[in-house]
Design an enzyme around this catalytic site. Structure first.
Site, short mmCIF file in Angstrom:
data_model
loop_
_atom_site.label_atom_id
_atom_site.label_comp_id
_atom_site.label_asym_id
_atom_site.label_seq_id
_atom_site.Cartn_x
_atom_site.Cartn_y
_atom_site.Cartn_z
N GLY A 16 0.85 -1.21 0.00
CA GLY A 16 0.00 0.00 0.00
C GLY A 16 0.88 1.25 0.00
N VAL A 28 16.81 8.77 -1.50
CA VAL A 28 17.62 7.65 -2.00
C VAL A 28 18.38 8.08 -3.26
CG1 VAL A 28 17.48 5.37 -3.11
CG2 VAL A 28 16.20 5.81 -1.00
N VAL A 29 17.65 8.67 -4.19
CA VAL A 29 18.26 9.03 -5.48
C VAL A 29 19.33 10.11 -5.28
CG1 VAL A 29 17.80 10.09 -7.74
CG2 VAL A 29 16.24 8.35 -6.82
N ARG A 77 0.99 -4.94 -5.35
CA ARG A 77 1.15 -6.18 -4.59
C ARG A 77 1.41 -7.25 -5.65
NH1 ARG A 77 -2.96 -3.79 -1.23
NH2 ARG A 77 -1.89 -2.93 0.58
N GLY A 107 5.94 -2.04 3.50
CA GLY A 107 5.59 -2.61 4.80
C GLY A 107 6.28 -3.94 5.05
N ASP A 108 5.79 -4.69 6.03
CA ASP A 108 6.55 -5.90 6.38
C ASP A 108 6.45 -7.01 5.32
OD1 ASP A 108 4.01 -6.54 7.08
OD2 ASP A 108 4.49 -7.17 9.13
N THR A 130 4.45 2.71 5.48
CA THR A 130 3.05 2.27 5.52
C THR A 130 2.29 3.17 6.49
OG1 THR A 130 1.52 0.56 6.34
CG2 THR A 130 3.74 0.43 7.17
N ILE A 131 1.06 3.49 6.13
CA ILE A 131 0.25 4.32 7.03
C ILE A 131 -0.07 3.60 8.34
CG2 ILE A 131 -0.82 5.73 5.21
CD1 ILE A 131 -3.36 3.87 5.60
N ASP A 132 0.01 2.26 8.33
CA ASP A 132 -0.48 1.47 9.47
C ASP A 132 0.41 1.55 10.72
OD1 ASP A 132 -2.39 0.64 7.64
OD2 ASP A 132 -1.38 -1.25 7.19
N ASP A 134 2.59 -0.50 11.56
CA ASP A 134 2.53 -1.84 12.17
C ASP A 134 3.81 -2.65 11.96
OD1 ASP A 134 2.24 -2.15 9.45
OD2 ASP A 134 0.60 -3.60 9.58
N ARG A 159 -17.80 15.42 12.64
CA ARG A 159 -18.31 15.85 13.95
C ARG A 159 -19.32 17.00 13.79
NH1 ARG A 159 -16.97 16.15 19.47
NH2 ARG A 159 -15.15 14.84 19.25
N ARG A 167 -26.55 12.91 16.30
CA ARG A 167 -26.38 11.53 15.84
C ARG A 167 -25.17 10.85 16.49
NH1 ARG A 167 -27.05 12.43 9.33
NH2 ARG A 167 -29.30 12.12 9.24
N MET A 174 -8.52 2.81 8.69
CA MET A 174 -7.65 1.75 8.19
C MET A 174 -6.67 1.27 9.26
SD MET A 174 -6.61 2.56 4.29
CE MET A 174 -7.69 2.06 2.94
N ARG A 176 -5.28 -2.25 8.69
CA ARG A 176 -5.24 -3.70 8.49
C ARG A 176 -5.58 -4.40 9.80
NH1 ARG A 176 -2.17 -6.41 3.94
NH2 ARG A 176 -1.35 -4.37 3.46
N HIS A 221 -24.50 13.76 21.06
CA HIS A 221 -23.91 13.24 19.83
C HIS A 221 -22.63 12.47 20.17
CE1 HIS A 221 -21.96 17.13 20.43
NE2 HIS A 221 -20.91 16.58 19.85
P1 ADP Z 1 3.20 -4.36 2.75
O1 ADP Z 1 4.60 -4.37 2.25
O2 ADP Z 1 2.57 -3.00 2.75
O3 ADP Z 1 3.03 -5.12 4.06
P2 ADP Z 1 2.09 -6.58 1.33
O4 ADP Z 1 1.96 -7.46 2.52
O5 ADP Z 1 0.97 -6.58 0.35
O6 ADP Z 1 2.31 -5.08 1.68
O7 ADP Z 1 3.44 -6.99 0.59
C1 ADP Z 1 3.88 -6.34 -0.56
C2 ADP Z 1 4.51 -7.32 -1.48
O8 ADP Z 1 5.64 -7.93 -0.85
C3 ADP Z 1 3.63 -8.50 -1.87
O9 ADP Z 1 2.74 -8.22 -2.90
C4 ADP Z 1 4.67 -9.51 -2.30
O10 ADP Z 1 5.14 -9.24 -3.60
C5 ADP Z 1 5.79 -9.26 -1.32
N1 ADP Z 1 5.69 -10.22 -0.20
C6 ADP Z 1 4.74 -10.23 0.76
N2 ADP Z 1 4.91 -11.27 1.60
C7 ADP Z 1 5.98 -11.94 1.15
C8 ADP Z 1 6.65 -13.12 1.58
N3 ADP Z 1 6.24 -13.82 2.65
N4 ADP Z 1 7.70 -13.53 0.87
C9 ADP Z 1 8.13 -12.83 -0.20
N5 ADP Z 1 7.52 -11.72 -0.65
C10 ADP Z 1 6.48 -11.26 0.00
O1 F6P Z 2 -1.45 -1.32 4.50
C1 F6P Z 2 -2.06 -0.13 4.13
C2 F6P Z 2 -3.54 -0.32 3.92
O2 F6P Z 2 -4.11 0.92 3.55
C3 F6P Z 2 -4.28 -0.92 5.10
O3 F6P Z 2 -4.54 0.02 6.13
C4 F6P Z 2 -5.51 -1.45 4.46
O4 F6P Z 2 -6.02 -2.55 5.16
C5 F6P Z 2 -5.02 -1.90 3.11
O5 F6P Z 2 -3.78 -1.23 2.88
C6 F6P Z 2 -5.98 -1.60 1.98
O6 F6P Z 2 -5.46 -2.13 0.83
P1 F6P Z 2 -6.07 -1.87 -0.62
O7 F6P Z 2 -5.50 -0.60 -1.13
O8 F6P Z 2 -5.61 -3.04 -1.40
O9 F6P Z 2 -7.55 -1.78 -0.50
#
Ligand code: ADP
Ligand code: F6P
Length: 325
Positions: A16, A28-29, A77, A107-108, A130-132, A134, A159, A167, A174, A176, A221
């Protein structure tokens, strides 16, 4: 044996998108160019790596992007990259194009891909984007602050109308499976109740009863913040209306939360992290992730980073319960 310094590196954004990714790409660049390294932009994350979708970058290709949300490298992805064949295709692209190492901003999930590439001999550095917020190894991920501020602005608007109509607005944010956005934004917007997946909750006790208690003190409210990992936002709004008699609306904020100009914090942190990532690769060091601890940038082993866990601040959660009444 001393690690081999790198001459040509790649940079990609994956998963994301998050506001501030552009500032990281820029850093980086620019850092690479200033240190006599060549940089290749890899388009659409690991999909572009597999396909060899590359663009040569120079200091001017990242002009006028520091203030822009999204990512000029695009993101994706890529399920194929989870398999060994996918990773090997990525390795082939690197070999054919003389890419010595890659900065992976994401992200992870993206870090897991970076780990797999590193295992196959392409050193990578993960930069948390990542915005999350996490990612376990770091206090902070690029995009989180901008997202929190966006949620805050949006809910301030909600609000106004919630108040005008007496209400209850049930706002889904968001994150995840994580509740970092919900908890922090929930406090900032003065939510009556915040529901997050990390902590047990009981709708009757934590939502309905709390609303009844505050109704007795004259409150008319309500804003309830629900992390998307909880689910059932529409049903919850209907239940609240039925049980309390307060007209209720579900508001699912959605992807507005991921866009927009990055805040100052996101621009600065992204600039620092991107710079650190290149300095590592420049010295032939890979297989690491960059992070932030106590406001300082650090780097650590990618395998260790992926084995860590992160907890949501219970004290902050308890404070929200005490003061949002
Ligand atoms: P984020 O990096 O935001 O957590 P994703 O979980 O969708 O988002 O991962 C991004 C991309 O990283 C995936 O589409 C995939 O190409 C790669 N990826 C995710 N999980 C794995 C994994 N277990 N092993 C190798 N590549 C992965
Ligand atoms: O990881 C970022 C995020 O925006 C999450 O907060 C959310 O669950 C997910 O990605 C939404 O993904 P998509 O853009 O595929 O709907």
């Amino acid at each position: 044996m001393n690690p081999k310094p790198m001459k040509r590196i790649g940079v990609l954004t994956s998963g994301g998108d998050a506001p501030g990714m552009n500032a990281a790409v820029r850093s980086v660049v620019r850092t690479a160019c200033e240190n006599n390294m060549e940089v290749v932009g890899i388009l659409r994350g690991y999909s572009g790596l597999i396909k060899g979708d590359l663009v040569q970058m120079n200091i001017r290709s990242v002009s006028d992007i520091i203030h822009r949300g999204g990512t000029i490298l695009y993101s994706a992805r890529c399920p194929e990259f989870v398999s060994e064949e996918g990773v090997m295709k990525g390795v082939k692209t690197c070999k054919e194009n003389g890419i010595d190492g890659i900065v992976v901003i994401g992200g992870d999930g993206s870090f897991r891909g970076a780990r797999d590439l590193s295992l196959k001999g392409i050193p990578c550095i993960g930069v948390p984007g990542t915005i999350d917020n996490d990612i376990a190894c770091t206090d902070y991920t690029i995009g989180y602050d901008t997202c929190l501020n966006t949620i805050m602005d949006m809910v301030d608007r909600v609000r106004d109308t919630t108040e005008s109509h007496d209400r209850c607005s049930v706002i889904e944010v968001m994150g995840r499976k994580a509740g970092f956005l919900a908890l922090n934004a929930g406090i900032a917007i003065g939510a009556t109740t915040i529901l997050v997946p990390e902590f047990d909750y009981d709708i009757e006790r934590d939502v309905i009863e709390r609303m009844r208690r505050t109704q007795k003190t004259g409150k008319r409210h309500f804003i309830i913040v629900v992390a998307e990992g909880i689910g059932g936002t529409e049903e919850l709004a209907r239940k609240i209306e039925k049980e309390t008699g307060v007209e209720s609306r579900a508001v699912i904020l959605g992807h507005v939360q991921r866009g927009g100009a990055p805040t100052c914090k996101d621009r600065v942190v992204a600039s620092q992290m991107g710079n650190r990532a290149v300095k590592l690769l420049e010295n032939g060091i890979g297989n690491r992730v960059v992070g932030m601890k106590n406001e300082k940038i650090f780097d650590m082993d990618i395998y260790e980073a992926l084995n860590m866990t992160k907890t949501l601040d219970r004290e902050l959660f308890d404070i929200s319960r005490e003061i949002s009444i």
